[in-house]
Design an enzyme around this catalytic site. Structure first.
Site, PDB file in Angstrom:
ATOM      1  N   SER A  50       0.871  -1.221   0.126  1.00 42.11           N
ATOM      2  CA  SER A  50      -0.094  -0.025  -0.005  1.00 42.11           C
ATOM      3  C   SER A  50       0.972   1.223  -0.035  1.00 42.11           C
ATOM      4  O   SER A  50       2.048   1.344   0.347  1.00 42.11           O
ATOM      5  CB  SER A  50      -0.888   0.153   1.260  1.00 42.11           C
ATOM      6  OG  SER A  50      -0.031   0.181   2.432  1.00 42.11           O
ATOM      7  N   ASP A  83      -1.425  -1.079  -3.834  1.00 44.63           N
ATOM      8  CA  ASP A  83      -2.804  -1.093  -3.156  1.00 44.63           C
ATOM      9  C   ASP A  83      -2.999   0.564  -2.656  1.00 44.63           C
ATOM     10  O   ASP A  83      -2.180   1.042  -2.094  1.00 44.63           O
ATOM     11  CB  ASP A  83      -2.836  -2.133  -2.010  1.00 44.63           C
ATOM     12  CG  ASP A  83      -4.016  -2.058  -1.348  1.00 44.63           C
ATOM     13  OD1 ASP A  83      -5.127  -1.994  -2.110  1.00 44.63           O
ATOM     14  OD2 ASP A  83      -4.244  -2.046  -0.016  1.00 44.63           O
ATOM     15  N   HIS A  84      -4.079   0.865  -3.020  1.00 49.14           N
ATOM     16  CA  HIS A  84      -4.574   2.341  -2.502  1.00 49.14           C
ATOM     17  C   HIS A  84      -3.500   3.454  -2.626  1.00 49.14           C
ATOM     18  O   HIS A  84      -3.393   4.257  -1.811  1.00 49.14           O
ATOM     19  CB  HIS A  84      -4.988   2.220  -0.806  1.00 49.14           C
ATOM     20  CG  HIS A  84      -6.043   1.702  -0.453  1.00 49.14           C
ATOM     21  ND1 HIS A  84      -7.292   2.171  -0.825  1.00 49.14           N
ATOM     22  CD2 HIS A  84      -6.632   0.426  -0.016  1.00 49.14           C
ATOM     23  CE1 HIS A  84      -8.384   1.360  -0.728  1.00 49.14           C
ATOM     24  NE2 HIS A  84      -7.908   0.195   0.092  1.00 49.14           N
ATOM     25  N   ASP A 105      -6.609   4.829  -6.081  1.00 51.28           N
ATOM     26  CA  ASP A 105      -7.626   5.128  -5.150  1.00 51.28           C
ATOM     27  C   ASP A 105      -8.154   6.622  -5.246  1.00 51.28           C
ATOM     28  O   ASP A 105      -7.731   7.541  -4.619  1.00 51.28           O
ATOM     29  CB  ASP A 105      -7.346   4.743  -3.811  1.00 51.28           C
ATOM     30  CG  ASP A 105      -8.429   4.965  -2.754  1.00 51.28           C
ATOM     31  OD1 ASP A 105      -9.559   5.134  -3.083  1.00 51.28           O
ATOM     32  OD2 ASP A 105      -8.128   4.774  -1.563  1.00 51.28           O
ATOM     33  N   HIS A 177     -12.736  -0.846   6.404  1.00 53.13           N
ATOM     34  CA  HIS A 177     -11.302  -1.120   6.701  1.00 53.13           C
ATOM     35  C   HIS A 177     -10.847  -1.306   8.201  1.00 53.13           C
ATOM     36  O   HIS A 177     -11.587  -0.418   8.794  1.00 53.13           O
ATOM     37  CB  HIS A 177     -10.218   0.018   5.930  1.00 53.13           C
ATOM     38  CG  HIS A 177     -10.249  -0.132   4.500  1.00 53.13           C
ATOM     39  ND1 HIS A 177     -11.141   0.775   3.835  1.00 53.13           N
ATOM     40  CD2 HIS A 177      -9.377  -0.908   3.700  1.00 53.13           C
ATOM     41  CE1 HIS A 177     -10.807   0.529   2.290  1.00 53.13           C
ATOM     42  NE2 HIS A 177     -10.013  -0.399   2.230  1.00 53.13           N
ATOM     43  N   HIS A 205     -12.722  -4.723  -0.586  1.00 57.81           N
ATOM     44  CA  HIS A 205     -11.777  -4.164   0.676  1.00 57.81           C
ATOM     45  C   HIS A 205     -12.397  -4.482   1.964  1.00 57.81           C
ATOM     46  O   HIS A 205     -13.536  -4.477   2.035  1.00 57.81           O
ATOM     47  CB  HIS A 205     -11.675  -2.640   0.314  1.00 57.81           C
ATOM     48  CG  HIS A 205     -10.560  -2.459  -1.047  1.00 57.81           C
ATOM     49  ND1 HIS A 205      -9.384  -1.963  -0.897  1.00 57.81           N
ATOM     50  CD2 HIS A 205     -10.802  -2.876  -2.333  1.00 57.81           C
ATOM     51  CE1 HIS A 205      -8.858  -1.684  -1.956  1.00 57.81           C
ATOM     52  NE2 HIS A 205      -9.575  -2.567  -3.114  1.00 57.81           N
ATOM     53  N   ASN A 227      -9.458  -8.555  -0.356  1.00 61.29           N
ATOM     54  CA  ASN A 227      -8.364  -8.160   0.108  1.00 61.29           C
ATOM     55  C   ASN A 227      -8.394  -8.356   1.615  1.00 61.29           C
ATOM     56  O   ASN A 227      -9.483  -7.959   2.404  1.00 61.29           O
ATOM     57  CB  ASN A 227      -8.403  -6.431   0.090  1.00 61.29           C
ATOM     58  CG  ASN A 227      -7.963  -6.213  -1.527  1.00 61.29           C
ATOM     59  OD1 ASN A 227      -8.079  -6.889  -2.391  1.00 61.29           O
ATOM     60  ND2 ASN A 227      -7.626  -4.905  -1.567  1.00 61.29           N
ATOM     61  N   VAL A 228      -7.334  -8.412   2.449  1.00 64.03           N
ATOM     62  CA  VAL A 228      -7.501  -8.753   3.871  1.00 64.03           C
ATOM     63  C   VAL A 228      -5.656  -8.303   4.340  1.00 64.03           C
ATOM     64  O   VAL A 228      -4.895  -8.480   3.743  1.00 64.03           O
ATOM     65  CB  VAL A 228      -7.380 -10.288   4.178  1.00 64.03           C
ATOM     66  CG1 VAL A 228      -7.356 -10.361   5.660  1.00 64.03           C
ATOM     67  CG2 VAL A 228      -8.597 -10.807   3.713  1.00 64.03           C
ATOM     68  N   THR A 230      -5.730  -6.168   8.283  1.00 58.89           N
ATOM     69  CA  THR A 230      -5.760  -6.040   9.559  1.00 58.89           C
ATOM     70  C   THR A 230      -5.979  -7.496  10.353  1.00 58.89           C
ATOM     71  O   THR A 230      -5.468  -7.927  11.347  1.00 58.89           O
ATOM     72  CB  THR A 230      -7.102  -5.155   9.905  1.00 58.89           C
ATOM     73  OG1 THR A 230      -6.667  -4.011   9.257  1.00 58.89           O
ATOM     74  CG2 THR A 230      -7.165  -5.276  11.477  1.00 58.89           C
TER      75      THR A 230
END
Length: 278
Positions: A50, A83-84, A105, A177, A205, A227-228, A230
């Site tokens: 990210s 990512d992002h 994003d 998120h 997400h 998407n994983v 946390t």
């Protein structure tokens, strides 16, 4: 097996009606654990870096070169994805470094600005043969920028894909998120309507906050890239805490990072099988 593009992995999963796991790399140990998970499950995986991760490491290049090297050495197909990214110049850097896919994003931007910036990113990335994920309808929780309860409208999504040329679309269907409990309720009917409205794969997400049975139902309804971050970070961190609590004299970080890497790998392998509907 060599480094592959997310295009190949996402397209194959969409064709099969299954899901593909996209897990975030935080540092080298998580990257190693995620590759080991894919090898244990005998399933492909997408390793995501990210914008926040790049900033943490002081730049995109160091963590990216390490992650790309891990992918090239894997015995199963592994893709590396940005990512992002909210800064277009970061997307350009990822393309230069050899990423096969990127996410721009613009989900927190006004619609017209999101379209314009995403379309420009897509044009440059496609010239390099790079697959692009966009976002429409803010996914809750990320840095407080996304309002709760936002949902992606199927007709607006259709127009967005046509206007930008994105290859995959992250949509807001009820996830958020950075959740540490798995209580999010997904709008499965909306997922089905988005799937019917679009000719590109859907991306979920904020999946850390979604229970196993709900994720499986979302995949069956039409979600492809899951998407994983946390959730897996929790397994890593709990293992570190347990190891340090057991020996207050421990100072060699490898002694507590290795079991943390193993814990993350075991859960990531399980999730890959869940998403594949295995």
């Amino acid at each position: 097996m060599t480094l592959v593009s997310a295009r190949e992995l996402v397209t194959d999963a969409a064709t099969r009606g299954t899901g593909i796991g996209a897990f975030n790399v935080i540092h080298l140990e998580t990257g190693e654990g995620l590759v080991r998970a894919a090898e244990a499950a005998r399933l492909p995986v997408i390793l995501q870096i990210s914008q926040n991760c790049a900033d943490y490491h002081g730049g995109l290049e160091p963590i990216s070169l390490a992650t790309l090297a891990l992918a090239r050495r894997a015995s199963v197909p592994v893709a590396v994805h940005l990512d992002h990214a909210e800064r277009p110049e970061l997307v350009d850097e990822a393309v230069e470094l050899g990423f096969g896919s990127v996410m721009f994003d613009g989900g927190a931007l006004p619609y017209d600005e999101n379209v314009a910036l995403t379309a420009a990113v897509v044009e440059r990335a496609h010239r390099a043969g790079v697959y692009v994920e966009g976002e429409l309808g803010e996914v809750g929780g990320k840095d407080g920028a996304h309002a709760p309860g936002v949902r992606t409208d199927p007709e607006e999504a259709r127009a967005f894909v046509a206007a930008t040329g994105v290859d995959a679309l992250a949509v807001a269907v009820g996830s958020s998120h950075a959740m540490t409990d798995r209580t999010a309720s997904l709008d499965l009917d909306l997922i089905s309507r988005l799937k019917a409205a679009l000719d590109v794969p859907l991306v979920l997400h904020g999946s850390s906050g979604v229970a196993d049975d709900v994720i499986a139902a979302a995949v069956r309804a039409g979600m492809t890239k899951i998407n994983v971050s946390t959730h897996l970070n929790g397994f890593f961190t709990r293992a570190v805490r347990e190891k340090l609590a057991a020996d207050e004299r421990l100072v060699d970080s490898r002694r507590y990072l290795a079991p943390a890497r193993d814990a993350l790998a075991a859960e990531a392998a399980r999730m890959l099988q869940l998403f594949a509907l295995a």
